[in-house]
Structures are given as structure tokens and as C-alpha cells.
Design a protein around this motif. Structure first.
Motif, PDB file in Angstrom:
ATOM      1  N   LEU A   1     -21.856-111.943 -43.719  1.00 46.12           N
ATOM      2  CA  LEU A   1     -22.610-112.122 -42.485  1.00 46.12           C
ATOM      3  C   LEU A   1     -22.894-110.801 -41.759  1.00 46.12           C
ATOM      4  O   LEU A   1     -24.037-110.591 -41.314  1.00 46.12           O
ATOM      5  CB  LEU A   1     -21.878-113.110 -41.579  1.00 46.12           C
ATOM      6  CG  LEU A   1     -22.596-113.581 -40.320  1.00 46.12           C
ATOM      7  CD1 LEU A   1     -24.026-114.022 -40.593  1.00 46.12           C
ATOM      8  CD2 LEU A   1     -21.798-114.718 -39.673  1.00 46.12           C
ATOM      9  N   PRO A   2     -21.941-109.879 -41.622  1.00 46.19           N
ATOM     10  CA  PRO A   2     -22.280-108.613 -40.948  1.00 46.19           C
ATOM     11  C   PRO A   2     -23.391-107.834 -41.655  1.00 46.19           C
ATOM     12  O   PRO A   2     -24.284-107.282 -41.010  1.00 46.19           O
ATOM     13  CB  PRO A   2     -20.957-107.836 -40.952  1.00 46.19           C
ATOM     14  CG  PRO A   2     -19.902-108.887 -41.049  1.00 46.19           C
ATOM     15  CD  PRO A   2     -20.498-109.955 -41.924  1.00 46.19           C
ATOM     16  N   GLU A   3     -23.340-107.804 -42.978  1.00 40.07           N
ATOM     17  CA  GLU A   3     -24.395-107.118 -43.734  1.00 40.07           C
ATOM     18  C   GLU A   3     -25.742-107.799 -43.536  1.00 40.07           C
ATOM     19  O   GLU A   3     -26.778-107.142 -43.351  1.00 40.07           O
ATOM     20  CB  GLU A   3     -24.048-107.086 -45.213  1.00 40.07           C
ATOM     21  CG  GLU A   3     -25.140-106.468 -46.078  1.00 40.07           C
ATOM     22  CD  GLU A   3     -24.895-106.619 -47.564  1.00 40.07           C
ATOM     23  OE1 GLU A   3     -25.871-106.488 -48.339  1.00 40.07           O
ATOM     24  OE2 GLU A   3     -23.741-106.882 -47.965  1.00 40.07           O
ATOM     25  N   ALA A   4     -25.736-109.130 -43.572  1.00 40.33           N
ATOM     26  CA  ALA A   4     -26.990-109.869 -43.415  1.00 40.33           C
ATOM     27  C   ALA A   4     -27.621-109.618 -42.054  1.00 40.33           C
ATOM     28  O   ALA A   4     -28.846-109.455 -41.944  1.00 40.33           O
ATOM     29  CB  ALA A   4     -26.736-111.363 -43.610  1.00 40.33           C
ATOM     30  N   LEU A   5     -26.803-109.567 -41.007  1.00 39.48           N
ATOM     31  CA  LEU A   5     -27.341-109.318 -39.665  1.00 39.48           C
ATOM     32  C   LEU A   5     -27.974-107.934 -39.582  1.00 39.48           C
ATOM     33  O   LEU A   5     -29.053-107.758 -38.997  1.00 39.48           O
ATOM     34  CB  LEU A   5     -26.237-109.463 -38.624  1.00 39.48           C
ATOM     35  CG  LEU A   5     -25.650-110.869 -38.438  1.00 39.48           C
ATOM     36  CD1 LEU A   5     -24.545-110.827 -37.387  1.00 39.48           C
ATOM     37  CD2 LEU A   5     -26.726-111.865 -38.044  1.00 39.48           C
ATOM     38  N   GLN A   6     -27.301-106.957 -40.159  1.00 43.70           N
ATOM     39  CA  GLN A   6     -27.848-105.595 -40.137  1.00 43.70           C
ATOM     40  C   GLN A   6     -29.174-105.531 -40.891  1.00 43.70           C
ATOM     41  O   GLN A   6     -30.152-104.957 -40.401  1.00 43.70           O
ATOM     42  CB  GLN A   6     -26.841-104.623 -40.750  1.00 43.70           C
ATOM     43  CG  GLN A   6     -27.309-103.173 -40.734  1.00 43.70           C
ATOM     44  CD  GLN A   6     -26.267-102.243 -41.339  1.00 43.70           C
ATOM     45  OE1 GLN A   6     -25.392-102.653 -42.085  1.00 43.70           O
ATOM     46  NE2 GLN A   6     -26.365-100.960 -41.011  1.00 43.70           N
ATOM     47  N   ARG A   7     -29.225-106.154 -42.045  1.00 42.94           N
ATOM     48  CA  ARG A   7     -30.448-106.116 -42.841  1.00 42.94           C
ATOM     49  C   ARG A   7     -31.563-106.947 -42.201  1.00 42.94           C
ATOM     50  O   ARG A   7     -32.745-106.609 -42.330  1.00 42.94           O
ATOM     51  CB  ARG A   7     -30.149-106.585 -44.260  1.00 42.94           C
ATOM     52  CG  ARG A   7     -29.182-105.658 -44.999  1.00 42.94           C
ATOM     53  CD  ARG A   7     -28.916-106.103 -46.419  1.00 42.94           C
ATOM     54  NE  ARG A   7     -30.106-105.980 -47.255  1.00 42.94           N
ATOM     55  CZ  ARG A   7     -30.120-106.193 -48.575  1.00 42.94           C
ATOM     56  NH1 ARG A   7     -28.989-106.534 -49.193  1.00 42.94           N
ATOM     57  NH2 ARG A   7     -31.226-106.070 -49.255  1.00 42.94           N
ATOM     58  N   MET A   8     -31.190-108.001 -41.500  1.00 44.94           N
ATOM     59  CA  MET A   8     -32.197-108.795 -40.791  1.00 44.94           C
ATOM     60  C   MET A   8     -32.863-107.950 -39.716  1.00 44.94           C
ATOM     61  O   MET A   8     -34.088-107.985 -39.554  1.00 44.94           O
ATOM     62  CB  MET A   8     -31.536-110.029 -40.173  1.00 44.94           C
ATOM     63  CG  MET A   8     -32.497-110.967 -39.451  1.00 44.94           C
ATOM     64  SD  MET A   8     -31.672-112.474 -38.862  1.00 44.94           S
ATOM     65  CE  MET A   8     -30.698-111.804 -37.502  1.00 44.94           C
ATOM     66  N   ARG A   9     -32.079-107.185 -38.983  1.00 43.12           N
ATOM     67  CA  ARG A   9     -32.637-106.327 -37.942  1.00 43.12           C
ATOM     68  C   ARG A   9     -33.467-105.190 -38.525  1.00 43.12           C
ATOM     69  O   ARG A   9     -34.454-104.748 -37.932  1.00 43.12           O
ATOM     70  CB  ARG A   9     -31.506-105.738 -37.084  1.00 43.12           C
ATOM     71  CG  ARG A   9     -30.620-106.761 -36.390  1.00 43.12           C
ATOM     72  CD  ARG A   9     -31.381-107.669 -35.474  1.00 43.12           C
ATOM     73  NE  ARG A   9     -30.502-108.596 -34.765  1.00 43.12           N
ATOM     74  CZ  ARG A   9     -30.897-109.704 -34.174  1.00 43.12           C
ATOM     75  NH1 ARG A   9     -32.172-110.047 -34.204  1.00 43.12           N
ATOM     76  NH2 ARG A   9     -30.030-110.481 -33.555  1.00 43.12           N
TER      77      ARG A   9
END
Length: 338
Positions: free
Chosen positions: A73-81
Motif C-alpha cells: 500500500l505505501p508503494e502504491a500510494l506513492q506511485r499513484m501520486r
């Protein structure tokens, strides 16, 4: 455990192709599905029909591994932004902190090379169960017949429900447990505990198993590559308690979990998670002030660059067949934000 080779079943292939087409149509604003689970059951339970049993959880994880790109989840949030999400991006999360996450879900996650974020409460790290599970187990053991629900501090409308509020078969017990849970959820905590104690007395004071994660299990989950997030101490409806109480629930839970995992907590999930009902902007500000990087609701659907940092939607996987489960994720990924 290393990830097994990808399967190439027709459904997984269809989901990959469909997800890739969706991603091509919205390349700059790809979206993210965040799935929410609670308990994982060894076998189906008629009083817990909304929870996933182990066999269903395994095929769901297999389908995610074969048909989607599952990210921490932390990686996904960063990549989403950053606008760098891969096609078919999915994350897995668990709320409340049930020990079945460690005992049942973790081996399956490891089997398919997946990780998850566990949003844990901390009131029952040593023993006991959450209030909603106490209600369920009491209703499970109530003797058959009619009850004076109003005398227990419960609404007379309960008797107007299915089978007149009479305790009989599993269907009636499920209905009664659901009604009591929904009513008790928004009670002041002391009043709720009084009702639960009275209900348990009617049920013969049943012993409730220790259902929640302990400290060693939380450590084991983190060592296996999973993320631990905050979820308050006792799982209150934040909008129904005083501001000082709400802040203490948020901060004390964060501190307790950080002492266990020996690293800062980055993510938070609102108990019950309905905006404007279960929490409001006061609590959004509290989450930011407590030092969290992001927070999550139960709004359903997918998240995207347009999602507010402290109100990121997640969805529960209600579907009971692989094709409907996979198609729901594709529909969510096809959503367009504001």
C-alpha cells in the motif's frame, strides 16, 4: 516463500486484457483498488456471512496474483501520486487486527507472494475480543424463544424484524445480531457495554475466544513484509465521542503499535469509515496532526490522484464467484475521478 509461476487460465487472461485496456484509456490517471477484509474464517459461518472463509480467500488471492498487479500500500500510494501505477493495480488490507490474519491469511499471502496492510486496534492485544464479537457470540448462544429486548436497553423495533425478534434458527440469530450491532455501534461506549453485559447474562455468560492479534503476531506479520496501520484503541465511532476521547484513541493506538513494530506508523483507517457519519473533518485534522501520511475510508470503488490524502476509498470484496469478483475490480479500475 517465492511467488509461484503465474497461471494462464481463461479468466485471469481476460482480466489482464481488460485491465490493460482500461489502463491504456487512462494512462495518466490510472486508478488503484484497495480491498478490505476483516476476519478470515476456517469454514463458512452462518452468523458471519459477510466474512470470507479460507477456501474463498485462497481463490481470491490466486486470482489477484494471476490477473492483477498487487502492490504494498505505501508503494502504491506513492506511485499513484506520481502517475506511475502499473495497470490493474490492487492492494490488500485488513481491518481491526484479528488473529486469523496471522494464522490463516498470512500463509496464503505467502503462498502467492503477496503482502497486505493490517489496520489494528490495540485494546485487546493481550486477551479478549471486540464488542461486536461479544454480541455475536452472545446471540449465538441465546436460548430459543422471545425476549424482552427493551428491558435489555435495545429498541422495541427489534421485535418488528424478521420472525418478530424471536430467537430460533441461524437466520433469525443473524438478523438479531445484525440489528443489535448496528444499534450498539452508535451508542455511547459505557451504555453499549451495559447492553452487552445484559445480553451475555441472558446467554449464560459465554466465553468469547481471544480473537485479536497479540504482540508476537504483529511482529511476525511485519517480518513477513506486511505493513501495520492504525485503527484506534477500542474502535469507537469517532463522531460519537468527545474530541479529547477521539484524539486519545488515535494517538494512543499509534504509540502502542509503534512500540511493537519499532518504526513509525504511516497509514490509518477510520473505524467503520463512512464520511460525515463515522468521522468528519475534525478527525481528518487529528490524523494529520498525529503524523500519519494517509488515511482510508470505506467508501468503496477505486482511488486515484484526485483522492484526498486522508480520505482514500477502499472496497470490500463481497462477490462469491471468481468472475464477479474479477469484474468488480475492473469496474472500479474503470472509474474516472473528478
Amino acid at each position: 516463500m517465492t511467488r509461484r509461476a503465474r497461471g494462464h487460465g481463461p479468466l485471469a487472461l481476460l482480466l489482464r486484457l481488460g485491465g490493460n485496456l482500461i489502463a491504456l484509456a487512462g494512462r495518466r490517471r490510472r486508478r488503484l483498488c484497495i480491498l478490505t477484509y476483516h476476519r478470515i474464517l476456517e469454514r463458512p459461518d452462518p452468523l458471519l456471512e459477510s466474512e470470507v472463509d479460507l477456501a474463498s480467500f485462497r481463490w481470491q488471492m490466486r486470482l489477484l496474483a494471476d490477473g492483477f498487479n498487487v502492490l504494498p500500500l505505501p508503494e502504491a500510494l506513492q506511485r499513484m501520486r506520481q502517475g506511475t501505477l502499473p495497470p490493474r493495480a490492487v492492494c490488500i488490507s485488513f481491518d481491526d487486527g484479528y488473529r486469523s490474519v496471522c494464522e490463516l491469511a498470512l500463509p496464503v499471502l505467502q503462498e502467492f507472494g503477496l503482502t497486505a496492510t493490517i489496520f489494528a486496534t490495540t485494546a485487546h492485544l493481550d486477551d479478549g475480543s471486540m464488542w461486536n464479537d461479544r454480541i455475536l457470540e452472545a446471540v449465538r448462544r441465546l436460548p430459543e424463544g422471545a425476549f424482552d429486548w427493551e428491558a435489555l436497553g435495545l429498541p422495541p423495533a427489534l421485535a418488528a424484524g424478521r420472525k418478530g425478534g424471536v430467537v430460533s434458527d441461524a437466520e433469525s440469530r443473524l438478523h438479531i445480531a445484525t440489528v443489535i450491532n448496528e444499534y450498539a455501534k452508535y451508542m455511547p461506549p459505557p451504555e453499549r457495554l451495559r447492553v452487552i453485559a445484559a445480553l451475555e447474562q441472558c446467554a449464560g455468560n459465554p466465553d468469547t475466544a481471544d480473537l485479536m492479534l497479540d504482540r508476537a503476531m504483529i511482529v511476525a506479520l511485519t517480518r513477513a513484509g506486511n505493513e501495520i496501520g492504525g485503527h484506534t484503541v477500542t474502535h469507537p465511532i469517532l463522531s460519537k465521542v468527545e474530541d479529547e476521547h477521539a484524539l486519545r484513541e488515535i494517538v494512543d493506538n499509534k504509540h502502542a503499535l509503534e512500540q511493537i513494530v519499532r518504526q513509525p506508523l504511516r497509514l490509518f483507517a477510520y473505524p467503520n469509515g463512512k464520511a460525515g457519519v463515522d468521522y468528519d473533518m475534525r478527525h481528518v485534522r487529528m490524523i494529520g496532526a498525529a503524523g500519519y501520511d494517509a488515511a482510508f475510508t470505506t467508501a468503496g470503488g477505486s482511488a486515484g490522484p484526485d483522492s484526498a490524502r486522508y480520505e482514500i476509498p477502499r472496497g470490500r470484496p463481497w462477490d462469491r464467484t471468481p468472475i464477479m469478483f474479477g469484474l468488480r475490480l475492473l469496474r472500479w479500475l474503470a472509474q474516472r475521478g473528478a
